[in-house]
Design a protein around this motif. Structure first.
Motif, PDB file in Angstrom:
ATOM      1  N   ILE A  25      -6.242  -5.344   0.134  1.00  0.00           N
ATOM      2  CA  ILE A  25      -6.430  -3.936  -0.266  1.00  0.00           C
ATOM      3  C   ILE A  25      -5.660  -2.856   0.772  1.00  0.00           C
ATOM      4  N   TRP A  26      -5.820  -3.071   1.692  1.00  0.00           N
ATOM      5  CA  TRP A  26      -5.419  -2.006   3.006  1.00  0.00           C
ATOM      6  C   TRP A  26      -4.016  -2.796   3.478  1.00  0.00           C
ATOM      7  N   PRO A  84     -12.857   1.925  -5.662  1.00  0.00           N
ATOM      8  CA  PRO A  84     -12.314   0.635  -5.988  1.00  0.00           C
ATOM      9  C   PRO A  84     -12.971   0.324  -7.293  1.00  0.00           C
ATOM     10  N   ALA A  93      -2.037  -1.333   0.599  1.00  0.00           N
ATOM     11  CA  ALA A  93      -1.922   0.407   0.909  1.00  0.00           C
ATOM     12  C   ALA A  93      -0.865   0.607   2.155  1.00  0.00           C
ATOM     13  N   LEU A 114      -8.518   3.747  -3.341  1.00  0.00           N
ATOM     14  CA  LEU A 114      -9.023   3.401  -2.023  1.00  0.00           C
ATOM     15  C   LEU A 114     -10.349   3.905  -1.912  1.00  0.00           C
TER      16      LEU A 114
END
Lengths: 76, 209
Positions: free
Chosen positions: B96-97, B157, B100, B154
């Motif tokens: 996810i990060w 979630p 992003a 973020l």
């Protein structure tokens, strides 16, 4: 040039009508695909779920094609 | 009804936007009703121009190609996230990060590219004859819900919320339009950058870079 311009006019009206039909068809496909009974079927089966989204995407593509046609067509 | 709006509100919003855009494009009144012939000639000429080979300014091409890597990275990591979610697995926070971070880098590079194009080019996109530029505007507009819902996701979630659906659907449309944009401009951008490099090679008194 005048002859070519006069030839363009009926094409424009025809293109616009065809594009309008395409938009109506696309909107009907999109709305049918999100009706509750289709959703119910899609919730229970992954194949139907992805087919549903495929049709939704195809409807959007048809709408884009209609927009492109009216954007490109000369105006009458 | 609430379920329908939460789950498919984004789809219905896109349909509504599409219909409004169509009606506006197809049926908006002429600005100059006294000169229909001139308008037709201009349209015919612009159609010819549209078929002509696309050219891209070198600096814009360079900035666009610079943004292309992170953009593809953002699409790829987004596809990985979607694949993991569809497979029913738990999505690792690291993915996810990374998604992003790569997406933010891509966004900044796109802003850097658009800054080089200038406002005049953006304004020109709203004229009738510039559909490819209009696609770029739509790409920019779509970036707003993607960014807003991305930030929201973020902090909270989820895979079944309205934000998650809007993020997914906006991203799918954004990717499709991006492919269209690349189809028209990628070749021209590569030619523009390669042209500069070729000029350097043949330039007398200068070494090969």
């Amino acid at each position: 040039m005048e002859a070519s311009v006069s030839n363009l006019k009926p094409v424009s009206a025809r293109t616009r009508l065809r594009a309008l039909r395409l938009v109506i068809l696309a909107a009907m496909i999109e709305i049918c695909m999100v009706l509750p009974w289709v959703d119910h079927l899609a919730d229970g089966n992954q194949t139907i779920h992805f087919t549903q989204h495929g049709f939704i995407f195809a409807g959007g593509v048809l709408m884009g094609l209609a927009l492109r046609d009216v954007q490109r067509a000369p105006r009458s | 009804m609430k379920h329908l709006l939460v789950e498919h509100g984004a789809h219905l919003a896109f349909v509504l936007i599409g219909v409004i855009a169509f009606v506006w494009t197809a049926y908006r009144p002429e600005r100059d009703k006294d000169a229909p012939l001139r308008g037709d000639v201009a349209d015919a000429e612009s159609a010819e121009a549209g078929r002509a080979r696309t050219t891209v300014r070198r600096s814009v091409a360079r900035r666009g190609l610079l943004a292309l890597g992170p953009l593809l990275g953002a699409v790829a990591t987004g596809a990985v996230l979607y694949g993991i979610d569809v497979g029913g697995g738990a999505v690792p926070g690291a993915v996810i990060w990374v998604h992003a971070g790569v997406s933010m880098l891509a966004l900044l590079l796109v802003v850097y590219k658009v800054a080089d194009m200038g406002l005049a080019r953006v304004r020109r996109a709203f004229s009738r004859q510039h559909l490819p530029e209009l696609v770029s505007i739509v790409l920019g507009v779509l970036s707003v819900p993607i960014l807003v819902t991305g930030i929201a996701l973020l902090f909270a979630p989820s895979t079944g919320s309205f934000s998650a659906y809007l993020h997914l659907i906006s991203s799918a449309w954004w990717t499709s339009l991006m492919v269209w944009h690349l189809r028209r401009h990628l070749g021209a951008s590569l030619r523009a950058v390669a042209g500069r490099d070729a000029a350097r090679v043949v330039s007398p008194g200068r070494g090969v870079n």
